[in-house]
Design an enzyme around this catalytic site. Structure first.
Site: not given
Ligand code: HSE
Length: 431
Positions: A137, A135, A190, A108, A306, A209, A205, A132
């Protein structure tokens, strides 16, 4: 049966889950979609890293550019899961598109910043650049916007587009812990790393998106600068507990709409009433609400990050390419996208939550309320809750609707009063 040849660059959580998925489900994919997916080659930084599949079963390339021509043959699709904003990710995707190779990516940051070039190159070369996985997951929001509801007029998109920040906010509330404690915990689990957490926590982030959603929803040229971005690092456990008493939860909300023929795109913490489903989006889940002329609320919720959920989205793009879809990568031909101006968000009207820490002395509350009165700010609720500290007192105020600019000007003046102890916390309320 259709054969499709792919190469995968980047074998972190998502890339590895994808190889695993293709290996384990090859018969299922074959029967359900009449499709055979062949992995011609794979590439990542470290061949010897422990992974959920056996890397020795595949042709390995240290340099991902080598994936574009393997033994004289180009793949049908290059899958880019390296994830850098520019550098090798951009060079690789650009080289693939220029060589008429379709690309599927989960990147993204790259698309929000440099998508204006890449989608144009894809279209000029008659190939697809699908995203796809970039944005939310595993939530199929891009295909919903680009296919199913493409002929709806989109009024507003809003929701939670970052799992890490949602995990932090919900865990702070559930376990009554500070932001720093839960961030440490999120890194240990993680969900985010030192590098990623700056993008996650800072709201970038989610804004990356939202940039892509805004483009597909309104036909807006990709322009990250249209976004207002604010992260969650100033949200305290005190705020979370106070807003709970008022019937709200704090969520990092990304929203976009067209106002006065301009793009309003904002990623900011907001107070959401607890009876709104977005308020109950738990842990690392994402949720998106789309309002259109034909659907009051299309609500999508699911795993926004994930390995397996994101690999599921990558696979949906592989299927779309293999079905020789002639829908443009963004739904629109690149030439039809319009350069919108940015709507000035200080003109947006909203209710607000304010938390002020003051010296506990007579007359302070009446001074604040008279100041609000003089500046035409209408108070909806006020809470004064003594805490264990005898010297200071938090006061929580919610306002009726007011333009952001007017409120911010007044709050700046109140901040200078000598009995105000901390920076005033100010969060808009969804209504
Ligand atoms: N780091 C992002 C989140 C996942 O925590 O939603 C990948 O875009």
């Amino acid at each position: 049966m259709k054969n499709i040849n792919i190469c995968i660059a980047g074998l972190g959580n998502v890339g590895s889950a994808l190889v695993n998925l293709i290996e384990n489900n090859s018969n299922f994919i074959h029967h359900k979609a009449d499709l055979k997916i062949n992995i011609l080659g794979i590439s990542a930084k470290n061949k010897n890293k422990k992974r959920v599949f056996n890397a020795n079963r595949y042709n390995w390339y240290d340099n991902p550019i080598d994936l574009l021509m393997i033994e004289g043959k180009s793949p049908d699709i290059l899958i880019e899961l390296i994830g850098f904003e520019k550098d090798i990710s951009y060079d690789l995707v650009k080289a693939a598109l220029t060589n008429k190779i379709n690309v599927v990516t989960g990147n993204k940051a790259m698309l929000a910043k440099y998508g204006h070039d890449l989608f144009k190159i894809a279209e000029e070369n008659n190939v697809l650049l699908l995203f796809e996985a970039a944005v939310a997951g595993g939530i199929p929001v891009i295909k919903a916007l680009k296919n199913n509801i493409f002929l709806n007029k989109i009024k507003k998109i809003s929701g939670i587009l970052n799992g890490t920040t949602n995990y932090i906010l919900t865990t702070m509330e559930k376990e009554n812990k500070s932001f720093d404690e839960v961030l440490k915990d999120a890194k240990e689990k993680g969900f985010t790393s030192d590098h990623e957490s700056k993008l996650d926590i800072g709201g970038y982030d989610a804004a990356h998106k939202l940039t892509l959603l805004t483009t597909i929803a309104y036909g807006a040229k990709i322009d990250f600068d249209l976004n207002d971005v604010e992260g969650i690092d100033r949200i305290t456990i005190q705020d979370i507990n106070f807003v709970k008493q008022l019937g709200y939860k704090i969520k990092l909300i990304s929203e976009s709409s067209i106002i006065d023929d301009k793009v309003f795109a904002s990623t900011k913490p907001k107070l959401i009433p607890i009876d709104n489903p977005i308020a109950n989006t738990k842990g690392a889940l994402n949720a998106i609400n789309i309002e259109t002329d034909q659907l009051d609320n299309l609500y999508l919720e699911g795993e926004g990050a994930g390995g397996s959920p994101t690999a599921s989205s990558v696979l949906s793009d592989v299927l779309e390419i293999s079905s020789e879809s002639n829908i443009f990568s963004l739904g629109y031909s690149y030439n039809k996208l319009k350069q919108f101006e940015k709507f000035n968000s200080s003109n947006v009207e909203s209710k607000y939550y304010l938390r002020v820490r003051v010296v506990d002395q007579p007359g302070v509350l009446s001074k604040i309320t008279s100041y609000f009165n003089d500046n035409n700010i209408s108070i909806e609720k006020i809470l004064q809750i003594p805490d264990s500290d005898n010297e200071s007192m938090p006061i929580v105020i919610t306002t009726h609707k007011i333009r952001a600019e007017e409120l911010i000007t007044s709050v700046k003046k109140i901040s200078d009063l000598d009995f105000i102890l901390d920076k005033i916390s100010l969060i808009p309320i969804e209504h």
